[in-house]
Design a protein around this motif. Structure first.
Motif, PDB file in Angstrom:
ATOM      1  N   GLU A 203      35.826 -23.206  21.165  1.00  0.00           N
ATOM      2  CA  GLU A 203      35.164 -22.976  19.871  1.00  0.00           C
ATOM      3  C   GLU A 203      33.987 -23.931  19.613  1.00  0.00           C
ATOM      4  OE1 GLU A 203      36.021 -20.369  17.716  1.00  0.00           O
ATOM      5  OE2 GLU A 203      36.930 -19.883  19.635  1.00  0.00           O
ATOM      6  N   CYS A 205      33.246 -25.942  17.287  1.00  0.00           N
ATOM      7  CA  CYS A 205      33.529 -27.287  16.764  1.00  0.00           C
ATOM      8  C   CYS A 205      33.634 -28.308  17.890  1.00  0.00           C
ATOM      9  CB  CYS A 205      34.798 -27.291  15.907  1.00  0.00           C
ATOM     10  SG  CYS A 205      36.263 -26.780  16.795  1.00  0.00           S
ATOM     11  N   ARG A 209      32.903 -32.435  18.666  1.00  0.00           N
ATOM     12  CA  ARG A 209      33.997 -33.313  19.111  1.00  0.00           C
ATOM     13  C   ARG A 209      33.688 -33.983  20.441  1.00  0.00           C
ATOM     14  NH1 ARG A 209      39.195 -29.607  17.172  1.00  0.00           N
ATOM     15  NH2 ARG A 209      38.432 -29.435  15.040  1.00  0.00           N
ATOM     16  N   ASP A 272      31.910 -30.011   9.240  1.00  0.00           N
ATOM     17  CA  ASP A 272      32.890 -28.979   8.870  1.00  0.00           C
ATOM     18  C   ASP A 272      32.281 -27.570   8.930  1.00  0.00           C
ATOM     19  OD1 ASP A 272      31.860 -30.691   6.561  1.00  0.00           O
ATOM     20  OD2 ASP A 272      32.112 -28.717   5.628  1.00  0.00           O
ATOM     21  N   GLU A 275      33.429 -25.295  11.789  1.00  0.00           N
ATOM     22  CA  GLU A 275      34.779 -24.697  11.816  1.00  0.00           C
ATOM     23  C   GLU A 275      34.695 -23.238  11.352  1.00  0.00           C
ATOM     24  OE1 GLU A 275      37.364 -26.638  12.735  1.00  0.00           O
ATOM     25  OE2 GLU A 275      36.323 -28.587  12.640  1.00  0.00           O
ATOM     26  N   GLY A 276      35.709 -22.483  11.681  1.00  0.00           N
ATOM     27  CA  GLY A 276      35.824 -21.127  11.122  1.00  0.00           C
ATOM     28  C   GLY A 276      35.129 -20.062  11.949  1.00  0.00           C
ATOM     29  N   ALA A 281      29.802 -20.583  12.481  1.00  0.00           N
ATOM     30  CA  ALA A 281      29.882 -21.945  13.027  1.00  0.00           C
ATOM     31  C   ALA A 281      28.805 -22.220  14.075  1.00  0.00           C
ATOM     32  CB  ALA A 281      31.267 -22.158  13.639  1.00  0.00           C
TER      33      ALA A 281
END
Ligand code: URP
Ligand code: ZN
Ligand code: ZN
Length: 465
Positions: A203, A205, A209, A272, A275-276, A281
């Motif tokens: 994903e 995100c 990270r 944030d 996310e989703g 995103a």
């Protein structure tokens, strides 16, 4: 007799603010003053408006080949969007291609821009292979209009070693150049990406990270330490972490010629958003990545304290459908970059000036004067003074606009600020005395923009005595 007179606006420069008429002849500012005598075929009533020097966006990527695709704004659509957003000069990144020289890169990017750009432009050259381009060529280009060159410290195929960075810093010191760095520790980022993929993460995100703050802080410290040791000028581009800016501040106090650039996205958007829903995103993927809310506060603090020198955009558009979704199944294949050229001025005005974090003069400095000085365009660009280019923005401080894909001109299928209301918006943009954008209407001929050869770096040291 003038070509154009702008009457009664409040002229704002990096140091002053006064009501004046501005008259223009042959593309240059001819005179500034109250109730200037003389006439012109076109007179614009600017009462109630601010008159800013045209925005200088020192960090764009038009039709950039990157991560298996090409950015979706070309030099026409991207510079039109810039004009609508109060930008009159861009400096785009011209990449050295495998087996080719830096001069070839300059030629290739000139070929893309020449027939399309509607505002003026220059190029930072991106060094990818210092064996193909010699030090002599680098120094020659630095004095022939390309003083700034970027090194990526990460990305397979682009990343450069510390040895190359040292060589480039020495070239810059010798030839009046400025080294730009994309500062992220490659080994750490690559290891984290490998681990994440092995663990089955796909994903968007994971872009953030796998690119932790430590990767940026380490690379900033390394680049700044080398620049300080060699006494060469360095600009760390698109900074997203305050601790990196603190490294620069400490070095600068010791006399180092090191400078910081950030972008509205790092001041206003947070991780944030990654996310989703995938298609929402992916639009927020960039490198360095968006950070947490607390980091954006710290970055604003550094900006307010004068520790960040310029705000550029890193405008690098990739459509969600057809470009970003090359990484639909693997986050490391998503082309990284976000749009921004058209929204920089209204966003920084609204959230910076409007909230009292920066003054109006500092706003002009960050968006126009300081980039013009750092990148060798001043005083032709970046200020409002007799003899300077008549690059001007008439800005309505009360105009409210709800940002969104449908009101913007950037050639990309989303807007990262969709639904955000700004107060303060450019209404007329003038490039070398020619009105190129007037309340929603473009009048710029495709290709009218000019390549501006830039002068060698000459910003004085700011350190404490
Ligand atoms: O996030 C972005 N824009 N990545 C690509 C180009 C750059 O400046 O690093
Ligand atoms: Zn970069
Ligand atoms: Zn960039």
């Amino acid at each position: 007799m003038f070509d154009l007179i702008i009457r009664g606006g409040r002229v704002i420069t990096a140091s002053d603010s006064f009501i004046a008429d501005v008259s223009v002849r042959d593309g240059k500012i001819a005179a500034l003053g109250t109730e200037l005598p003389g006439s012109a075929p076109r007179v614009i009533d600017a009462s109630g408006l601010f008159v800013f020097p045209g925005g200088v966006d020192g960090h764009t990527h038009m039709e950039e080949p990157f991560m298996g695709t090409v950015s979706s704004d070309d030099f026409y659509t991207g510079t039109l969007a810039g004009a609508a957003g109060g930008v009159t000069t861009i400096i785009d990144y011209a990449y050295q291609e495998p087996g080719k020289t830096l001069s070839d890169a300059a030629g290739t990017w000139m070929g893309k821009a020449r027939s399309k750009a509607v505002i003026d432009y220059g190029f930072h050259l991106v060094v990818t292979d210092l064996e193909t381009s010699s030090d002599a060529e680098v120094r020659d280009l630095m004095v022939r209009g390309y003083p700034s060159m970027k090194l990526f410290l990460c990305y397979e195929g682009l990343k450069q070693s510390d040895a190359t960075l040292v060589r480039m810093l020495k070239n810059a010191r010798a030839a009046g150049g400025l080294v730009l760095v994309h500062a992220e520790n490659d080994a750490l980022v690559e290891a984290l990406i490998r681990d994440a993929l092995l663990e089955g993460h796909t994903e968007p995100c994971w872009v953030a990270r796998c690119r932790p703050k430590a990767a940026e802080i380490e690379a900033v410290f390394r680049a700044v330490s080398l620049a300080e040791s060699i006494d060469a000028p360095l600009l760390v581009v698109h900074m997203s972490v305050a601790e990196g800016v603190d490294h620069l501040r400490r070095a600068r106090r010791r006399g180092a010629r090191v400078f910081a650039e950030t972008c509205p996205k790092y001041l206003l958007l947070t991780e944030d958003k990654l996310e989703g829903d995938w298609y929402s995103a992916a639009g927020f993927t960039c490198a360095p990545p968006l950070r947490d809310r607390e980091e954006t506060r710290r970055l604003w603090d550094r900006l307010s304290a004068g520790e960040i020198d310029i705000v550029s955009t890193d405008h690098d558009c990739f459509d969600l459908r057809g470009r970003k979704d090359l990484g639909r199944d693997r986050f490391d294949k998503i082309p990284l970059g976000m749009p921004g050229i058209e929204t920089r001025l209204p966003l920084l005005f609204t959230y910076g000036v409007g909230s009292g974090k920066i003054s109006l003069n500092r706003f002009v400095d960050l968006c126009s004067t300081a980039p013009a000085k750092i990148f060798g365009l001043y005083p032709e660009k970046g200020t409002i003074a007799p003899g300077s280019d008549a690059d001007l923005v008439l800005f309505d401080p009360h105009k409210k606009v709800v940002l969104g894909k449908d009101v913007l001109h950037q050639h990309v299928d989303y807007c990262p600020y969709e639904g955000t209301e700004v107060t303060g918006y450019p209404v007329v943009t003038i490039s070398r005395g020619e009105v190129v954008f007037d309340r929603g209407i473009f009048s710029a001929e495709k290709g009218r923009g000019r390549f501006i050869p830039r002068k060698p770096f000459e910003v004085p040291r700011r350190g404490r005595p």
